[in-house]
Write a protein that holds these residues in place. Structure first.
Motif, PDB file in Angstrom:
ATOM      1  N   ALA A 219     -10.066  -7.111   4.688  1.00 59.10           N
ATOM      2  CA  ALA A 219      -9.451  -5.928   5.298  1.00 59.10           C
ATOM      3  C   ALA A 219     -10.203  -4.674   4.903  1.00 59.10           C
ATOM      4  CB  ALA A 219      -7.989  -5.822   4.862  1.00 59.10           C
ATOM      5  N   VAL A 220     -10.010  -3.651   5.722  1.00 55.64           N
ATOM      6  CA  VAL A 220     -10.553  -2.327   5.424  1.00 55.64           C
ATOM      7  C   VAL A 220      -9.459  -1.308   5.712  1.00 55.64           C
ATOM      8  CG1 VAL A 220     -11.551  -2.172   7.747  1.00 55.64           C
ATOM      9  CG2 VAL A 220     -12.379  -0.650   5.937  1.00 55.64           C
ATOM     10  N   TRP A 221      -9.316  -0.321   4.838  1.00 54.98           N
ATOM     11  CA  TRP A 221      -8.277   0.678   5.050  1.00 54.98           C
ATOM     12  C   TRP A 221      -8.678   2.005   4.414  1.00 54.98           C
ATOM     13  CZ3 TRP A 221      -8.006  -3.204   1.510  1.00 54.98           C
ATOM     14  CH2 TRP A 221      -7.712  -2.877   0.178  1.00 54.98           C
ATOM     15  N   ALA A 222      -8.081   3.047   4.937  1.00 51.81           N
ATOM     16  CA  ALA A 222      -8.347   4.391   4.432  1.00 51.81           C
ATOM     17  C   ALA A 222      -7.025   5.057   4.089  1.00 51.81           C
ATOM     18  CB  ALA A 222      -9.099   5.214   5.480  1.00 51.81           C
ATOM     19  N   THR A 223      -7.037   5.873   3.051  1.00 55.26           N
ATOM     20  CA  THR A 223      -5.861   6.647   2.660  1.00 55.26           C
ATOM     21  C   THR A 223      -6.239   8.118   2.638  1.00 55.26           C
ATOM     22  OG1 THR A 223      -6.396   6.368   0.303  1.00 55.26           O
ATOM     23  CG2 THR A 223      -4.860   4.784   1.276  1.00 55.26           C
ATOM     24  N   GLY A 224      -5.273   8.959   2.958  1.00 60.02           N
ATOM     25  CA  GLY A 224      -5.531  10.402   2.977  1.00 60.02           C
ATOM     26  C   GLY A 224      -4.462  11.119   3.757  1.00 60.02           C
ATOM     27  N   SER A 225      -4.844  12.231   4.350  1.00 59.80           N
ATOM     28  CA  SER A 225      -3.869  13.041   5.080  1.00 59.80           C
ATOM     29  C   SER A 225      -3.511  12.368   6.405  1.00 59.80           C
ATOM     30  CB  SER A 225      -4.438  14.434   5.352  1.00 59.80           C
ATOM     31  OG  SER A 225      -5.523  14.374   6.267  1.00 59.80           O
ATOM     32  N   GLU A 226      -2.301  12.612   6.864  1.00 54.63           N
ATOM     33  CA  GLU A 226      -1.853  12.024   8.131  1.00 54.63           C
ATOM     34  C   GLU A 226      -2.709  12.524   9.289  1.00 54.63           C
ATOM     35  OE1 GLU A 226       2.325  11.280  10.558  1.00 54.63           O
ATOM     36  OE2 GLU A 226       2.191  12.923   9.095  1.00 54.63           O
ATOM     37  N   GLU A 227      -3.092  13.788   9.259  1.00 55.75           N
ATOM     38  CA  GLU A 227      -3.881  14.364  10.350  1.00 55.75           C
ATOM     39  C   GLU A 227      -5.228  13.662  10.496  1.00 55.75           C
ATOM     40  OE1 GLU A 227      -5.774  18.712  11.655  1.00 55.75           O
ATOM     41  OE2 GLU A 227      -4.609  18.484   9.797  1.00 55.75           O
ATOM     42  N   ARG A 228      -5.933  13.475   9.383  1.00 52.05           N
ATOM     43  CA  ARG A 228      -7.257  12.846   9.443  1.00 52.05           C
ATOM     44  C   ARG A 228      -7.147  11.379   9.857  1.00 52.05           C
ATOM     45  NH1 ARG A 228     -11.763  11.852  10.842  1.00 52.05           N
ATOM     46  NH2 ARG A 228     -13.504  11.423   9.441  1.00 52.05           N
ATOM     47  N   HIS A 256     -11.363   1.793   1.470  1.00 55.09           N
ATOM     48  CA  HIS A 256     -11.434   0.560   0.693  1.00 55.09           C
ATOM     49  C   HIS A 256     -11.837  -0.597   1.596  1.00 55.09           C
ATOM     50  CE1 HIS A 256      -8.985   2.556  -2.495  1.00 55.09           C
ATOM     51  NE2 HIS A 256      -8.447   3.156  -1.444  1.00 55.09           N
ATOM     52  N   VAL A 257     -12.685  -1.467   1.074  1.00 55.71           N
ATOM     53  CA  VAL A 257     -13.052  -2.711   1.753  1.00 55.71           C
ATOM     54  C   VAL A 257     -12.805  -3.826   0.751  1.00 55.71           C
ATOM     55  CG1 VAL A 257     -14.874  -4.035   2.859  1.00 55.71           C
ATOM     56  CG2 VAL A 257     -14.808  -1.537   3.119  1.00 55.71           C
ATOM     57  N   ALA A 258     -12.025  -4.854   1.156  1.00 50.01           N
ATOM     58  CA  ALA A 258     -11.661  -5.890   0.191  1.00 50.01           C
ATOM     59  C   ALA A 258     -11.504  -7.237   0.872  1.00 50.01           C
ATOM     60  CB  ALA A 258     -10.359  -5.518  -0.523  1.00 50.01           C
ATOM     61  N   ASP A 259     -11.734  -8.280   0.077  1.00 51.80           N
ATOM     62  CA  ASP A 259     -11.503  -9.664   0.504  1.00 51.80           C
ATOM     63  C   ASP A 259     -10.659 -10.291  -0.596  1.00 51.80           C
ATOM     64  OD1 ASP A 259     -11.563 -12.331   1.150  1.00 51.80           O
ATOM     65  OD2 ASP A 259     -13.641 -12.306   1.834  1.00 51.80           O
ATOM     66  N   ARG A 260      -9.363 -10.457  -0.337  1.00 52.84           N
ATOM     67  CA  ARG A 260      -8.443 -10.932  -1.376  1.00 52.84           C
ATOM     68  C   ARG A 260      -7.232 -11.588  -0.731  1.00 52.84           C
ATOM     69  NH1 ARG A 260      -6.980  -4.859  -3.424  1.00 52.84           N
ATOM     70  NH2 ARG A 260      -9.248  -4.931  -3.738  1.00 52.84           N
ATOM     71  N   ALA A 291      -6.997  -2.077   8.902  1.00 55.90           N
ATOM     72  CA  ALA A 291      -7.114  -3.195   9.840  1.00 55.90           C
ATOM     73  C   ALA A 291      -7.584  -4.443   9.096  1.00 55.90           C
ATOM     74  CB  ALA A 291      -8.102  -2.850  10.953  1.00 55.90           C
ATOM     75  N   VAL A 292      -7.214  -5.593   9.666  1.00 60.30           N
ATOM     76  CA  VAL A 292      -7.601  -6.895   9.105  1.00 60.30           C
ATOM     77  C   VAL A 292      -8.735  -7.459   9.939  1.00 60.30           C
ATOM     78  CG1 VAL A 292      -6.864  -9.287   8.783  1.00 60.30           C
ATOM     79  CG2 VAL A 292      -5.381  -7.402   8.052  1.00 60.30           C
ATOM     80  N   ARG A 293      -9.870  -7.706   9.297  1.00 56.44           N
ATOM     81  CA  ARG A 293     -11.036  -8.244  10.005  1.00 56.44           C
ATOM     82  C   ARG A 293     -10.975  -9.758  10.128  1.00 56.44           C
ATOM     83  NH1 ARG A 293     -15.917  -5.301   6.858  1.00 56.44           N
ATOM     84  NH2 ARG A 293     -14.901  -6.357   5.105  1.00 56.44           N
ATOM     85  N   ARG A 294     -10.467 -10.426   9.070  1.00 60.10           N
ATOM     86  CA  ARG A 294     -10.407 -11.893   9.091  1.00 60.10           C
ATOM     87  C   ARG A 294      -9.230 -12.338   8.235  1.00 60.10           C
ATOM     88  NH1 ARG A 294     -14.462 -12.647   6.503  1.00 60.10           N
ATOM     89  NH2 ARG A 294     -13.668 -13.596   4.589  1.00 60.10           N
TER      90      ARG A 294
END
Length: 331
Positions: A219-228, A256-260, A291-294
């Motif tokens: 998966a890959v995800w981003a955290t931050g402001s709602e607007e961005r 973040h990019v992770a495989d777990r 989003a989940v890539r695999r």
């Protein structure tokens, strides 16, 4: 009543000579048993009073009276503390809490806090769990020497105590005698045995009910402001948008990019299927878009079942805490 005064006098002398430390209680019982064998008419019974938070014990000796009834003899230890002062406080004053009747003394609580590993938990939960595990492991068989050694090795290794000198210095720092450490180690080994058994018994059923928690997810995800994050989520291809954020993070975004395993991902991503995206959604102190890539379905192999056992045990303890009758005395 012939001979009873002599028996009574002998009982007083016996009581005054008994050893007063906790570890010597078995020796005291043997002495009383031998004295009773020599005075069978007395039907002598030893009553042990274990004081909370101290290695000292008190004894009463109960004798059968020839005219009926019984006589109880008390001989407090001569430690310079008057009886009225010794018993002037409430019985719970030396206890921190009780969990389903399992008392935890201030002394044990302080040692437990020093011995516990650093974890993202509250002190309250750690102390409650300690009481619960003492209760649950009560009926576990006595640990073997090998189990005691493993418990000791793990305890010392986790705290960086790699030599005898390190261990003795640590005991001195926390105010423990080697004997007190051995007692704690015995309890620790029984708790470890209970946990191992519980995890093994629960693993398959927990996996069958929560298999998706152990899926392998990229998966890959981003955290931050709602607007961005709303701007990223509005793109036609969320994966491309997140990939761009990975390559060139802008503003307050953290990517973040992770495989777990699914259970190790942020909560909003755990149930997503392959190719799915979510967000922006509230997450901790901000927002998340990911989003989940695999997603590879979990199989009940040995590592996965071991993880399921650990998860089942965590859920078991949480359920016990929720149902336990907890009384805090000091907090």
């Amino acid at each position: 009543m012939s001979g009873f005064p002599e028996t009574l006098a002998g009982a007083v002398e016996l009581l005054r000579e008994l050893p007063r430390r906790r570890e010597a209680v078995p020796d005291a019982r043997e002495r009383v048993a031998a004295w009773r064998a020599a005075h069978p008419e007395s039907l002598a019974q030893l009553v042990v009073d274990v004081r909370p938070g101290t290695p000292i014990v008190d004894y009463d000796l109960v004798l059968d009276h020839p005219d009926g009834g019984c006589v109880a003899i008390t001989a407090p230890a001569e430690d310079g503390v008057p009886w009225t002062a010794e018993h002037s406080t409430h019985w719970a004053a030396s206890n921190v809490l009780s969990v389903d009747g399992q008392q935890l003394s201030v002394q044990t609580a302080l040692f437990t806090l020093k011995a516990l590993a650093d974890r993202d938990r509250t002190v309250h939960d750690d102390l409650i769990d300690y009481c619960l595990l003492i209760l649950e492991s009560w009926q576990e068989p006595a640990p073997s020497q090998e189990e005691l050694q493993r418990a000791s090795d793990d305890f010392r290794r986790h705290r960086g105590l790699h030599s005898r000198a390190d261990m003795l210095r640590w005991l001195e720092e926390v105010g423990l005698t080697p004997g007190a450490y051995d007692n704690h180690l015995h309890s620790l080994a029984k708790m470890r045995g209970f946990r191992a058994r519980k995890e093994a018994e629960s693993a398959e059923a927990y996996f069958a009910e929560h298999a998706t928690e152990f899926d392998r997810v990229s998966a890959v995800w981003a955290t931050g402001s709602e607007e961005r994050l709303t701007e990223l989520a509005g793109r036609d291809d969320p994966f491309a948008a997140l990939g761009e954020a990975v390559a060139r993070p802008v503003g307050d975004l953290t990517v973040h990019v992770a495989d777990r395993s699914a259970s190790e991902l942020p909560a909003p991503l755990r149930e997503l299927g392959e190719g799915e995206a979510t967000g922006p959604v509230p997450h901790r102190d901000g927002f998340l878009f990911g989003a989940v890539r695999r997603r590879d379905p979990a199989r009940p192999d040995r590592p996965t079942l071991a993880a399921a056992g650990r998860a089942a045990f965590t859920a078991f303890l949480a359920d016990r805490r929720a149902k336990a009758r907890i009384e805090w005395y000091w907090l």
